[in-house]
Design a protein around this motif. Structure first.
Motif, PDB file in Angstrom:
ATOM      1  N   GLU A  33      38.569  30.838  -0.735  1.00 29.63           N
ATOM      2  CA  GLU A  33      38.068  29.483  -0.605  1.00 29.63           C
ATOM      3  C   GLU A  33      38.582  28.641  -1.768  1.00 29.63           C
ATOM      4  OE1 GLU A  33      33.944  28.309   0.410  1.00 29.63           O
ATOM      5  OE2 GLU A  33      33.987  27.550  -1.639  1.00 29.63           O
ATOM      6  N   ASP A  34      38.526  29.200  -2.983  1.00 31.07           N
ATOM      7  CA  ASP A  34      38.934  28.468  -4.179  1.00 31.07           C
ATOM      8  C   ASP A  34      40.455  28.512  -4.299  1.00 31.07           C
ATOM      9  OD1 ASP A  34      39.524  27.547  -6.725  1.00 31.07           O
ATOM     10  OD2 ASP A  34      37.724  28.424  -7.599  1.00 31.07           O
ATOM     11  N   THR A  35      41.087  27.358  -4.103  1.00 34.64           N
ATOM     12  CA  THR A  35      42.550  27.334  -4.059  1.00 34.64           C
ATOM     13  C   THR A  35      43.193  27.572  -5.428  1.00 34.64           C
ATOM     14  OG1 THR A  35      42.479  24.943  -4.315  1.00 34.64           O
ATOM     15  CG2 THR A  35      42.629  25.788  -2.079  1.00 34.64           C
ATOM     16  N   LEU A  36      42.407  27.554  -6.504  1.00 35.66           N
ATOM     17  CA  LEU A  36      42.981  27.834  -7.823  1.00 35.66           C
ATOM     18  C   LEU A  36      43.042  29.329  -8.123  1.00 35.66           C
ATOM     19  CD1 LEU A  36      41.432  25.369 -10.430  1.00 35.66           C
ATOM     20  CD2 LEU A  36      43.731  25.372  -9.494  1.00 35.66           C
ATOM     21  N   LEU A  37      42.264  30.099  -7.404  1.00 31.99           N
ATOM     22  CA  LEU A  37      42.073  31.501  -7.795  1.00 31.99           C
ATOM     23  C   LEU A  37      43.358  32.316  -7.758  1.00 31.99           C
ATOM     24  CD1 LEU A  37      38.798  33.078  -6.391  1.00 31.99           C
ATOM     25  CD2 LEU A  37      39.541  32.872  -8.766  1.00 31.99           C
ATOM     26  N   SER A  61      46.428  31.406  -8.110  1.00 35.37           N
ATOM     27  CA  SER A  61      47.313  31.044  -9.214  1.00 35.37           C
ATOM     28  C   SER A  61      46.781  31.531 -10.551  1.00 35.37           C
ATOM     29  CB  SER A  61      47.486  29.523  -9.279  1.00 35.37           C
ATOM     30  OG  SER A  61      47.954  29.030  -8.048  1.00 35.37           O
ATOM     31  N   SER A  62      45.466  31.701 -10.659  1.00 40.20           N
ATOM     32  CA  SER A  62      44.881  32.130 -11.927  1.00 40.20           C
ATOM     33  C   SER A  62      45.052  33.629 -12.150  1.00 40.20           C
ATOM     34  CB  SER A  62      43.394  31.780 -11.968  1.00 40.20           C
ATOM     35  OG  SER A  62      42.646  32.665 -11.155  1.00 40.20           O
ATOM     36  N   ARG A  81      38.348  40.622  -3.793  1.00 38.50           N
ATOM     37  CA  ARG A  81      38.631  40.320  -5.213  1.00 38.50           C
ATOM     38  C   ARG A  81      37.536  40.828  -6.133  1.00 38.50           C
ATOM     39  NH1 ARG A  81      42.306  36.089  -7.374  1.00 38.50           N
ATOM     40  NH2 ARG A  81      41.170  36.385  -9.309  1.00 38.50           N
ATOM     41  N   ARG A 128      49.775  36.587 -12.888  1.00 38.73           N
ATOM     42  CA  ARG A 128      50.086  35.229 -12.422  1.00 38.73           C
ATOM     43  C   ARG A 128      51.498  35.153 -11.856  1.00 38.73           C
ATOM     44  NH1 ARG A 128      47.189  30.851 -16.537  1.00 38.73           N
ATOM     45  NH2 ARG A 128      45.087  31.592 -16.123  1.00 38.73           N
TER      46      ARG A 128
END
Lengths: 290, 143
Positions: free
Chosen positions: A40-44, A46-47, A124, A136
């Motif tokens: 859901e979290d689109t940053l995850l 990439s992090s 995750r 990353r």
């Protein structure tokens, strides 16, 4: 080692659709396996993600950019090419929120018949709790050639009129939203913005079994078949041999329940109604129960 | 009222980024700069009155008055997946710490949309805006 034998010992109808974190760790360099992270979290992603995993975003990769529908055959072929998947590749999904989005992506992949697909049990959360490696580094993928068939909506996807006929026949329905959404006292998820429906309530005859009840919250793994049977069969009186339709708000939470019913409990005929409450609760003249 | 200059600079920087990948990188670089509340300010278990409501990342916020009358903001983010909350915490600290409370109290939650744009998903928006609201409430109380 535990995990593989653990999944095998849980009594699932199709245990082969789940793999353990141990299995994934042992297949990180297996060219026949493609790991796919969907969150859901689109940053995850990439992090930090599992080494070698590619990112499939539910909004930008799986949905038609214009119409409310999924991508077409051409779109799916292009996606598979971009993430380096051939028809023989085993795709393994994992993600945040108890694999909610991973199951959603798994379901969309099944519309295109990529049956060589699995979900990493625990997602995750389990991988991170076990202190396993995240990177990353985005893998360099050599595009493949993938000729997808036309999307087949007939087997596992339900549309509004079909749901209405199902209601009239008193067919089995599972509403996987929160009890408050089911009761019609709220029109959206707790703590989520109101992504509107004009009417609250549920589809007549639907049983309310919030999707995350299928999960052990401490590590995100699926409950055993015996625990799932207690939940869906004993408590909610669902019958595995009867046609069943699951829905939520836009069809993502219910794809998780679809996965549990079809593969873990072996329900013969389960469909996900992705129009879900945002269609039903906004449509003129459809029956609603509170 | 104009936004505090350092906040305006950060918003301007995000506004120049049309490529989602650049925006993601910038957000991650802020998340990497996140430093948890130091033990002299708060230790676990953190007080529930510092917990940001509606935030799945279990974010906590403190606003400590400095000798010169300005506020220093501190945050904790308990969910290991709370990357966005950490990025926003680092941005708020960088942009607002060292300002007088009445200036901080003027900042409204709509900055979240300007910062995250397409990186804001259904659940996150509420929690992140709630973080800004929590900072604003503390600043109002201190003003």
């Amino acid at each position: 080692m535990g995990d593989m034998s653990d999944i095998a010992s849980r009594g699932y109808a199709h245990p082969e659709v789940l793999v353990s974190t141990d299995w994934v760790a042992a297949h990180l360099n297996d060219p026949s396996v493609r790991l796919i992270e969907s969150n859901e979290d689109t940053l995850l992603y990439s992090s930090g993600h599992i080494p070698g995993a590619v990112h499939v975003d539910w909004t930008t990769d799986l949905n038609d950019p214009l119409r409310r529908d999924y991508i077409t055959r051409e779109g799916f072929s292009a996606l598979m090419s971009r993430i380096g998947v051939t028809p023989d590749t085993t795709v393994v999904f994992y993600g945040d929120k108890n694999n909610w989005w991973a199951c959603y992506a798994f379901w969309v992949f099944q519309l295109f018949g990529h049956t060589n697909a699995k979900v990493m049990d625990g997602g995750r959360l389990k991988w991170e709790k076990e202190g396993r490696e995240l990177t990353r580094e985005v893998p360099k993928i050599t595009p493949t050639t993938y000729e997808a068939p036309e999307r087949n909506d007939a087997e596992i996807r339900a549309f509004r009129d079909e749901v209405l006929r199902h209601v009239e026949k008193k067919g089995q329905l599972v509403d996987v939203r929160s009890p408050e959404e089911y009761a019609g006292t709220r029109l959206h998820m707790p703590d989520y913005p109101n992504e509107g429906a004009l009417r609250g309530g549920h589809i007549p005859g639907a049983k309310n079994i919030p999707w995350a009840k299928a999960i052990n919250p401490e590590d995100g793994t699926f409950k055993t078949a015996a625990e799932l049977r207690e939940l869906y069969l004993n408590n909610a009186s669902l019958q595995p041999d009867q046609p069943t339709i699951a829905y939520c708000r836009i069809g993502e939470r219910s794809s998780h329940t679809w996965f549990a019913l079809r593969y873990l409990l072996g329900f013969k005929n389960v469909k996900n109604y992705d129009g879900s409450w945002t269609e039903w609760g906004n449509s003129v003249g459809l029956p609603i129960e509170r | 009222m104009a936004l505090p200059p350092r906040l305006q600079e950060i918003l301007d920087l995000f506004a120049t980024m049309d490529d989602p990948a650049d925006r993601t990188d910038l957000l991650l670089s802020f998340a990497d700069q996140f430093r948890e509340v130091p033990p002299e300010v708060a230790t676990r278990p953190f007080g529930r009155d510092h917990l940001v409501p509606h935030c799945e990342s279990e974010a906590y916020v403190w606003a400590i008055r400095q000798p010169d009358g300005t506020l220093k903001l501190h945050f904790a983010v308990e969910n290991p997946s709370g990357i966005s909350a950490k990025a926003l915490a680092a941005i708020l600290d960088r942009a607002l710490s060292g300002l007088p409370p009445d200036q901080i109290a003027e900042v409204t939650p709509d900055i979240v949309e300007a910062i995250f744009r397409q990186n804001i998903s259904m659940g996150k928006g509420m929690g992140l805006m709630s973080m800004v609201q929590a900072v604003r409430s503390l600043a109002k109380a201190a003003a």
